[in-house]
Motif scaffolding. Structure first.
Motif, PDB file in Angstrom:
ATOM      1  N   GLY A  41      14.584  87.361  23.554  1.00  0.00           N
ATOM      2  CA  GLY A  41      13.580  86.332  23.799  1.00  0.00           C
ATOM      3  C   GLY A  41      13.041  86.342  25.225  1.00  0.00           C
ATOM      4  O   GLY A  41      12.269  85.473  25.605  1.00  0.00           O
ATOM      5  N   ALA A  42      13.433  87.333  26.034  1.00  0.00           N
ATOM      6  CA  ALA A  42      13.007  87.395  27.432  1.00  0.00           C
ATOM      7  C   ALA A  42      11.517  87.709  27.570  1.00  0.00           C
ATOM      8  O   ALA A  42      10.910  87.432  28.605  1.00  0.00           O
ATOM      9  N   GLY A  43      10.933  88.324  26.533  1.00  0.00           N
ATOM     10  CA  GLY A  43       9.504  88.632  26.598  1.00  0.00           C
ATOM     11  C   GLY A  43       9.178  90.121  26.575  1.00  0.00           C
ATOM     12  O   GLY A  43       8.026  90.506  26.763  1.00  0.00           O
ATOM     13  N   LYS A  44      10.173  90.953  26.322  1.00  0.00           N
ATOM     14  CA  LYS A  44       9.975  92.412  26.367  1.00  0.00           C
ATOM     15  C   LYS A  44       8.970  92.887  25.325  1.00  0.00           C
ATOM     16  O   LYS A  44       8.020  93.613  25.639  1.00  0.00           O
ATOM     17  N   SER A  45       9.200  92.503  24.065  1.00  0.00           N
ATOM     18  CA  SER A  45       8.290  92.952  23.010  1.00  0.00           C
ATOM     19  C   SER A  45       6.892  92.402  23.247  1.00  0.00           C
ATOM     20  O   SER A  45       5.898  93.094  23.012  1.00  0.00           O
ATOM     21  N   THR A  46       6.819  91.160  23.723  1.00  0.00           N
ATOM     22  CA  THR A  46       5.508  90.563  23.985  1.00  0.00           C
ATOM     23  C   THR A  46       4.766  91.380  25.040  1.00  0.00           C
ATOM     24  O   THR A  46       3.580  91.666  24.892  1.00  0.00           O
ATOM     25  N   LEU A  47       5.472  91.784  26.092  1.00  0.00           N
ATOM     26  CA  LEU A  47       4.845  92.590  27.130  1.00  0.00           C
ATOM     27  C   LEU A  47       4.337  93.915  26.551  1.00  0.00           C
ATOM     28  O   LEU A  47       3.212  94.347  26.813  1.00  0.00           O
ATOM     29  N   GLY A  48       5.165  94.547  25.734  1.00  0.00           N
ATOM     30  CA  GLY A  48       4.754  95.796  25.095  1.00  0.00           C
ATOM     31  C   GLY A  48       3.517  95.590  24.233  1.00  0.00           C
ATOM     32  O   GLY A  48       2.580  96.391  24.273  1.00  0.00           O
ATOM     33  N   LYS A  49       3.515  94.496  23.485  1.00  0.00           N
ATOM     34  CA  LYS A  49       2.389  94.247  22.578  1.00  0.00           C
ATOM     35  C   LYS A  49       1.115  93.874  23.325  1.00  0.00           C
ATOM     36  O   LYS A  49       0.020  94.127  22.843  1.00  0.00           O
ATOM     37  N   VAL A  50       1.258  93.268  24.488  1.00  0.00           N
ATOM     38  CA  VAL A  50       0.074  92.989  25.303  1.00  0.00           C
ATOM     39  C   VAL A  50      -0.549  94.321  25.738  1.00  0.00           C
ATOM     40  O   VAL A  50      -1.751  94.527  25.644  1.00  0.00           O
ATOM     41  N   LEU A  51       0.297  95.253  26.174  1.00  0.00           N
ATOM     42  CA  LEU A  51      -0.218  96.557  26.607  1.00  0.00           C
ATOM     43  C   LEU A  51      -0.824  97.333  25.446  1.00  0.00           C
ATOM     44  O   LEU A  51      -1.741  98.133  25.635  1.00  0.00           O
ATOM     45  N   ALA A  52      -0.283  97.123  24.241  1.00  0.00           N
ATOM     46  CA  ALA A  52      -0.784  97.850  23.077  1.00  0.00           C
ATOM     47  C   ALA A  52      -1.959  97.127  22.428  1.00  0.00           C
ATOM     48  O   ALA A  52      -2.420  97.533  21.359  1.00  0.00           O
ATOM     49  N   GLY A  53      -2.433  96.054  23.051  1.00  0.00           N
ATOM     50  CA  GLY A  53      -3.613  95.353  22.535  1.00  0.00           C
ATOM     51  C   GLY A  53      -3.333  94.475  21.327  1.00  0.00           C
ATOM     52  O   GLY A  53      -4.260  93.971  20.705  1.00  0.00           O
ATOM     53  N   ILE A  54      -2.050  94.295  20.996  1.00  0.00           N
ATOM     54  CA  ILE A  54      -1.723  93.488  19.809  1.00  0.00           C
ATOM     55  C   ILE A  54      -1.787  91.996  20.142  1.00  0.00           C
ATOM     56  O   ILE A  54      -2.239  91.199  19.338  1.00  0.00           O
ATOM     57  N   HIS A  55      -1.317  91.645  21.322  1.00  0.00           N
ATOM     58  CA  HIS A  55      -1.488  90.278  21.802  1.00  0.00           C
ATOM     59  C   HIS A  55      -2.483  90.282  22.955  1.00  0.00           C
ATOM     60  O   HIS A  55      -2.381  91.117  23.854  1.00  0.00           O
ATOM     61  N   VAL A  56      -3.416  89.338  22.942  1.00  0.00           N
ATOM     62  CA  VAL A  56      -4.342  89.193  24.066  1.00  0.00           C
ATOM     63  C   VAL A  56      -3.722  88.179  25.029  1.00  0.00           C
ATOM     64  O   VAL A  56      -3.381  87.077  24.621  1.00  0.00           O
ATOM     65  N   PRO A  57      -3.521  88.566  26.290  1.00  0.00           N
ATOM     66  CA  PRO A  57      -2.875  87.628  27.225  1.00  0.00           C
ATOM     67  C   PRO A  57      -3.755  86.412  27.496  1.00  0.00           C
ATOM     68  O   PRO A  57      -4.975  86.486  27.408  1.00  0.00           O
ATOM     69  N   ASP A  58      -3.094  85.278  27.820  1.00  0.00           N
ATOM     70  CA  ASP A  58      -3.840  84.063  28.141  1.00  0.00           C
ATOM     71  C   ASP A  58      -4.449  84.172  29.541  1.00  0.00           C
ATOM     72  O   ASP A  58      -5.505  83.643  29.816  1.00  0.00           O
ATOM     73  N   ARG A  59      -3.715  84.831  30.419  1.00  0.00           N
ATOM     74  CA  ARG A  59      -4.149  84.963  31.814  1.00  0.00           C
ATOM     75  C   ARG A  59      -3.664  86.295  32.354  1.00  0.00           C
ATOM     76  O   ARG A  59      -2.763  86.909  31.802  1.00  0.00           O
ATOM     77  N   GLY A  60      -4.254  86.698  33.475  1.00  0.00           N
ATOM     78  CA  GLY A  60      -3.786  87.896  34.152  1.00  0.00           C
ATOM     79  C   GLY A  60      -4.620  89.106  33.795  1.00  0.00           C
ATOM     80  O   GLY A  60      -5.473  89.050  32.913  1.00  0.00           O
ATOM     81  N   GLU A  61      -4.386  90.197  34.533  1.00  0.00           N
ATOM     82  CA  GLU A  61      -5.142  91.402  34.242  1.00  0.00           C
ATOM     83  C   GLU A  61      -4.276  92.653  34.226  1.00  0.00           C
ATOM     84  O   GLU A  61      -3.177  92.683  34.779  1.00  0.00           O
ATOM     85  N   ILE A  62      -4.816  93.666  33.579  1.00  0.00           N
ATOM     86  CA  ILE A  62      -4.140  94.954  33.476  1.00  0.00           C
ATOM     87  C   ILE A  62      -5.074  95.997  34.071  1.00  0.00           C
ATOM     88  O   ILE A  62      -6.268  96.010  33.757  1.00  0.00           O
ATOM     89  N   LEU A  63      -4.540  96.844  34.954  1.00  0.00           N
ATOM     90  CA  LEU A  63      -5.352  97.910  35.527  1.00  0.00           C
ATOM     91  C   LEU A  63      -4.729  99.252  35.190  1.00  0.00           C
ATOM     92  O   LEU A  63      -3.511  99.434  35.304  1.00  0.00           O
ATOM     93  N   LEU A  64      -5.575 100.181  34.789  1.00  0.00           N
ATOM     94  CA  LEU A  64      -5.112 101.532  34.519  1.00  0.00           C
ATOM     95  C   LEU A  64      -5.921 102.461  35.403  1.00  0.00           C
ATOM     96  O   LEU A  64      -7.159 102.419  35.382  1.00  0.00           O
ATOM     97  N   ASP A  65      -5.223 103.282  36.218  1.00  0.00           N
ATOM     98  CA  ASP A  65      -5.924 104.163  37.143  1.00  0.00           C
ATOM     99  C   ASP A  65      -6.878 103.385  38.044  1.00  0.00           C
ATOM    100  O   ASP A  65      -7.968 103.858  38.367  1.00  0.00           O
ATOM    101  N   GLY A  66      -6.478 102.165  38.406  1.00  0.00           N
ATOM    102  CA  GLY A  66      -7.294 101.371  39.300  1.00  0.00           C
ATOM    103  C   GLY A  66      -8.439 100.641  38.626  1.00  0.00           C
ATOM    104  O   GLY A  66      -9.150  99.871  39.269  1.00  0.00           O
ATOM    105  N   ARG A  67      -8.647 100.904  37.346  1.00  0.00           N
ATOM    106  CA  ARG A  67      -9.760 100.245  36.651  1.00  0.00           C
ATOM    107  C   ARG A  67      -9.262  99.142  35.729  1.00  0.00           C
ATOM    108  O   ARG A  67      -8.238  99.290  35.063  1.00  0.00           O
ATOM    109  N   LEU A  68     -10.015  98.057  35.712  1.00  0.00           N
ATOM    110  CA  LEU A  68      -9.650  96.919  34.875  1.00  0.00           C
ATOM    111  C   LEU A  68      -9.717  97.304  33.403  1.00  0.00           C
ATOM    112  O   LEU A  68     -10.655  97.947  32.954  1.00  0.00           O
TER     113      LEU A  68
END
Ligand SMILES: Nc1ncnc2c1ncn2[C@@H]1O[C@H](COP(=O)(O)OP(=O)(O)OP(=O)(O)O)[C@@H](O)[C@H]1O
Ligand SMILES: [Mg+2]
Length: 500
Positions: A41-68
């Motif tokens: 319940g720490a949030g590991k799967s949720t973090l993975g799913k946010v990166l995989a586009g399965i969950h859309v985060p409520d706040r915050g941003e993700i950058l890949l290679d410096g690009r949003l």
């Protein structure tokens, strides 16, 4: 200084009132294998799913290679080169491997005819890239978990994934399959693929990963280099206190009274001639490779295999096969291996799932005594530290490990004479694992006979009075606690499985 390859900045995600991620920031280097660890319940799967586009985060941003990176769905993640290897079936079970690998993009001939030859060739090429030779015409549902995982990895790489997320990939793999996965991961790392690796198994985290990020209650506790960190330190970061992982086990010799006597138990095509005795207060371990027939024996003993034959005696009286209700009434309990499918009703709340197994005991005049049920569920959930927003929250929304705990609580609640526990600690965190070990030990001290099926040899070696080894549907041997070691078990488990 170059920018980190992948960056999370203050990512938050809540489900209803539950904060799964609370402002997590994290850097991942290109080509690194980065572990995510933490309690259930720490949030590991949720973090993975946010990166995989399965969950859309409520706040915050993700950058890949410096690009949003804006991920509105899994397709966006795939386009950005992020793939996730899931625990659950991610494919159509009735389509072939080739068809599944081609999904969405069948090679066409004459515009509308699917080009089967091209499809087969492409699927073979994708699998060959990861060193897997599999008959691609086989239906997906005939594959082992390990093979299915290989297909998932091949599929992700086939769509050009540069980042692969693994969520507890070894939890249902055999030793051999896990080893193959580790080699593949090492190979992919050498090719520059970036990996995020979620696991509760410390040895593999230390073996595979360069850095480890610890999450607790949706927050990042810290990120440490694997090479400079000890297991104890990591566990302390995870649970916020030191842990006696191995409680002093009770070494009492079991009584001579036989609770369960099994003679010549067979089921066509699954296992044959299985005979053993389980005594009062004994924890009898059962080792074997995945597919050796251990779970089949467990379900047959519980009465769920209509074709099973042989003699079973419970507490000195014959137990008819094929009658699970009778088995339960007589005091046999089974914690099944496939808990999602067999153990839980996902849409119901934890409390009701809990009481399913105890209905006869908790009901009077056919009515469930609600107050009693609530009290008992609360006590048992506390004992196993089940993290749930309320007793009635649907278990589908619980983290994987917490779902496991609900099933366990449910079965452990019965006053059983004999408990068959099939992989009872799969997917649970270190703290809960110790709690479950302690619980099994206490049950044994109370005289319950326990058949413990586990793929984790240290767990078997730690808890069992004797260990049975199954191989290809037969009992291959039995080792006493003194004789049993990791090596002697592995030898019995694997002996002659290929050559002879
Ligand atoms: N779909 C959902 N609906 C409601 N709550 C959810 C959902 N997914 C996750 N949660 C909640 O978010 C929190 C984090 O869950 P998550 O699955 O990320 O944990 P985890 O670290 O992967 O745990 P585990 O080790 O048990 O798999 C938990 O409290 C969980 O109950
Ligand atoms: Mg999880």
């Amino acid at each position: 200084m170059s920018e980190p390859f992948l960056q999370l900045r203050s990512v938050s995600k809540s489900f209803g009132g539950v904060r799964a991620l609370a402002g997590v920031s994290l850097d991942v280097e290109q080509g690194e294998c980065h572990a995510l660890v933490g309690e259930n319940g720490a949030g590991k799967s949720t973090l993975g799913k946010v990166l995989a586009g399965i969950h859309v985060p409520d706040r915050g941003e993700i950058l890949l290679d410096g690009r949003l990176l804006t991920l509105r769905g899994p397709a966006d993640a795939v386009a950005a080169g992020v793939g996730m290897v899931h625990q659950e079936l991610a494919f159509c079970p009735d389509l072939s491997v080739a068809e599944n690998l081609a999904l969405g993009r069948y090679p066409r001939r004459l515009r509308f005819l699917v080009d089967r030859a091209a499809m087969t060739e492409r699927a073979q090429a994708l699998l060959a890239r990861i060193g897997c030779d599999l008959d691609v015409s086989r239906p997906m549902r005939t594959l082992t978990t390990g093979q299915e995982q290989m297909v998932q990895i091949a599929a992700a790489l086939g769509t050009g994934a540069r980042i692969l997320i693994f969520d507890e990939p070894t939890s249902s793999l055999s030793e051999g399959e896990a080893e193959r996965l580790f080699e593949l991961i090492a190979g992919l790392k050498a090719e520059g693929v970036t990996m995020i690796y979620i696991s509760h198994r410390m040895p593999e985290v230390f073996r595979l990963c360069d850095r480890i990020t610890v999450l607790r209650d949706g927050e990042r506790v810290g990120t440490v280099p694997a090479a400079a960190t000890g297991q104890d330190q990591l566990v302390r970061m995870m649970i916020g206190r030191p842990l006696e992982e191995y409680f002093p086990r009770h070494l009492a010799t079991s009584s001579e009274r036989v609770l369960l006597r099994v003679a010549g138990l067979s089921s066509p095509g699954r296992f044959s001639g299985v005979s053993f005795e389980l005594r009062e207060g004994e924890i009898l371990g059962c080792a074997g490779l995945v597919g050796a027939g251990r779970s089949d024996v467990a379900t047959a003993l519980f009465g769920l295999d209509r074709r099973a034959t042989g003699q079973v005696e419970l507490d000195g009286r014959a137990l008819p096969l094929g009658r699970p209700r009778e088995a339960m009434r007589r005091g046999l309990a089974l914690v099944p291996e496939d808990r999602k499918r067999q153990g839980l009703i996902l849409m119901m709340g934890g409390r009701h799932n809990y009481s399913l197994a105890t209905l006869d005991r908790l009901s009077r005049f056919g009515l469930v005594r609600r107050a009693l049920e609530r009290r008992e569920a609360e006590r048992s959930f506390r004992e196993l530290d089940v993290r749930t927003p309320s007793l009635d929250a649907p278990v589908a929304g619980l983290s994987g490990g917490n779902q496991q705990k609900v099933v366990l609580a449910k079965w452990l609640a019965r006053d059983s004479r004999v408990l068959i526990a099939d992989e009872p600690t799969r997917g649970v965190d270190v703290g809960a694992k110790a709690a479950i070990h302690g619980l099994l030990d206490r049950l044994a001290q109370r005289g319950v006979g326990i058949l413990l099926i586990s793929s984790e040899l240290p767990e078997l070696l730690h808890l069992s009075t004797r260990i049975l080894v199954m191989r290809e549907g037969r009992l291959a041997g039995e080792l006493s606690r003194q004789q049993a070691s990791q090596e002697s078990l592995l030898r019995l488990m694997a002996q002659g499985s290929r050559a002879g």
